[in-house]
Design an enzyme around this catalytic site. Sequence first.
Site, PDB file in Angstrom:
ATOM      1  N   LYS A 118       0.821  -1.213   0.000  1.00 62.66           N
ATOM      2  CA  LYS A 118       0.000   0.000   0.000  1.00 62.66           C
ATOM      3  C   LYS A 118       0.848   1.254   0.000  1.00 62.66           C
ATOM      4  CE  LYS A 118      -4.049  -1.952   1.779  1.00 62.66           C
ATOM      5  NZ  LYS A 118      -5.068  -1.865   2.809  1.00 62.66           N
ATOM      6  N   ARG A 294      -5.422  -8.008 -10.980  1.00 60.81           N
ATOM      7  CA  ARG A 294      -5.967  -9.254 -11.521  1.00 60.81           C
ATOM      8  C   ARG A 294      -7.335  -8.979 -12.127  1.00 60.81           C
ATOM      9  NH1 ARG A 294      -7.345  -9.045  -5.998  1.00 60.81           N
ATOM     10  NH2 ARG A 294      -9.609  -8.910  -5.824  1.00 60.81           N
TER      11      ARG A 294
HETATM   12  C1  MV4 Z   1     -10.471   2.925   4.592  1.00 65.21           C
HETATM   13  C2  MV4 Z   1     -11.757   3.168   5.136  1.00 65.21           C
HETATM   14  C3  MV4 Z   1     -11.987   4.397   5.695  1.00 65.21           C
HETATM   15  N1  MV4 Z   1     -11.022   5.322   5.739  1.00 65.21           N
HETATM   16  N2  MV4 Z   1      -9.541   3.887   4.661  1.00 65.21           N
HETATM   17  C4  MV4 Z   1     -11.191  -1.690   3.711  1.00 65.21           C
HETATM   18  C5  MV4 Z   1     -10.425  -2.631   2.872  1.00 65.21           C
HETATM   19  C6  MV4 Z   1      -9.296  -1.896   2.293  1.00 65.21           C
HETATM   20  N3  MV4 Z   1      -9.382  -1.994   0.871  1.00 65.21           N
HETATM   21  C7  MV4 Z   1      -9.421  -0.489   2.759  1.00 65.21           C
HETATM   22  N4  MV4 Z   1     -10.640  -0.407   3.485  1.00 65.21           N
HETATM   23  C8  MV4 Z   1     -11.068   0.763   4.001  1.00 65.21           C
HETATM   24  N5  MV4 Z   1     -10.155   1.752   4.054  1.00 65.21           N
HETATM   25  C9  MV4 Z   1      -9.816   5.051   5.228  1.00 65.21           C
HETATM   26  N6  MV4 Z   1      -8.878   5.995   5.289  1.00 65.21           N
HETATM   27  C10 MV4 Z   1     -12.712   2.179   5.058  1.00 65.21           C
HETATM   28  C11 MV4 Z   1     -12.376   0.960   4.489  1.00 65.21           C
HETATM   29  C12 MV4 Z   1     -13.436  -0.005   4.443  1.00 65.21           C
HETATM   30  C13 MV4 Z   1     -13.933  -0.475   3.229  1.00 65.21           C
HETATM   31  C14 MV4 Z   1     -13.425  -0.071   2.005  1.00 65.21           C
HETATM   32  C15 MV4 Z   1     -13.923  -0.563   0.817  1.00 65.21           C
HETATM   33  C16 MV4 Z   1     -14.966  -1.481   0.853  1.00 65.21           C
HETATM   34  C17 MV4 Z   1     -15.484  -1.907   2.034  1.00 65.21           C
HETATM   35  C18 MV4 Z   1     -14.987  -1.410   3.240  1.00 65.21           C
HETATM   36  C19 MV4 Z   1     -15.538  -1.839   4.434  1.00 65.21           C
HETATM   37  C20 MV4 Z   1     -15.037  -1.375   5.598  1.00 65.21           C
HETATM   38  C21 MV4 Z   1     -13.980  -0.469   5.604  1.00 65.21           C
END
Ligand code: MV4
Length: 496
Positions: A118, A294
Amino acid sequence: MHKIQKLLVANRGEIALRVMRSAREMGVATVAVYSEADRNALHTRFADEAVCIGPPASSESYLRIDKIIAAAKQTNADAIHPGYGFLSENKEFASKIREAGLIFIGPSPEAIEIMGSKLAAKEAVAKFNVPLVPGTSEPISDITKAKKVAKEIGYPILIKASAGGGGKGMRVVEEEASFEEQMDRAISEAKSAFGDGSVFIEKYVSSPRHVEFQIFGDQAGNIVHLFERECSIQRRHQKVIEEAPSAILTPELRASMGEAAINVARSCGYYGAGTVEFIMDEKMNFYFLEMNTRLQVEHPVTEEITGLDLVKLQIKIAQGEEIPFKQEDLHIHGHAIEVRVYAEDPANNFLPDIGTLQTYIRPQGHGIRVDDGFEQGMAIPFYYDPMIAKLICHAESREDAIEKMIRAIDDYEITGIETTLGFCRFVMEHEAFRSGHFDTKFAEKYFTPEVLQTKPNEVEQQLAGVLAVTLLEQAKTKMTISASSNGQNKWKKNRL
Ligand code: MV4
């Protein structure tokens, strides 16, 4: 340019079949690899040739780079498609395939590596004018410094593991008092889970929407986007429902997010199919989160609205062809929704419910697509992912696609195992989903197992009364009646 003659698919289930079908249509021969649990699986039977690569456990079969490359050599395959999951985002797999003189259907190992971290991803895209969530761009370990940064960003903040992904290794910190403790935990968790204790801090976006862009690059450096998919309906970071296009993007926002997505791809010299993930806050600000290197599970909704076969496009790009269209040639046609059918019980905290598909009848009709890897009578092996099928509906409008999906769910007959279909039907009927005003907290906010219990409505109660009288009459005349037990209306709720 090397025209691919024979493709080995290093995967199983629906995606292995999906890939092989496109290969066959292109005149490319197919090789399946299978574990001992998949001897009679559909992908094993569909392929022109099949090689057993070991015992059922993934670690002894579908994750064995050596065995898969040996199978390719043995069958004279000249290319390998990794599908999704398993080795699809493994840099070592991609480079070993190259070293063996074979074509990997995917991006370069370097692009996989950058996007797999990341922090490396953030660093790469920062130079390309891609919006990032306010936060640190370097690993942070000095607690005093970290606390200062957190204060500047403003609480709540999120601590993320650089090597994490899909929600693993994240911690929300609500206020400064608990910062130190959470930071310590995050670092030790990251160390034990990923062998890399690097963590960084971001502003926490509390109820984001998940909007991702499908991108494609070719080896000549052309990059296009194939619009977005909205994937906010998920449970514990597992997507359940996806759609394209998003119900809330304006053409202007779509254009600027698409451009940002293309820039993410450009930042790592990307070629092949990729997905750029954004989160969006309630003010419609969007931020780059990560890139998946992917083909994704939910790619069919993009295929439905663009009319393109993404696997064929992947194969063409891998053999050195240029993308055969320009960005301006692409248009959105109608609306597509996908629901994932998991062998899980929504009434029982979505616990896996593996077993045998006693009845398995797919819905049919215009605009309905089912991508699956099972047939009636087959047992679902417990070694692998519990997703048994994807049901995709395509119609002219979002409303029509929702109605079609409800009809298709009602026509889907599955007995022998519990599935997530009832949950998906609940979502389709929910006002928040229908109005488009929902976010990643949808399931938490609205779903309880009770909503699946069919409450008879007024008409149904009246009908029950009529039926009781009729049955009584029939009993009197010694007639027998056999109740319909085909489960056809299993998912119906308050509808007649
Ligand atoms: C976040 C967020 C809120 N704020 N970053 C979850 C998986 C990963 N791809 C990053 N994720 C998140 N990052 C910040 N700064 C909330 C999530 C997140 C989320 C993101 C995409 C799809 C579903 C999610 C479910 C919970 C939290």
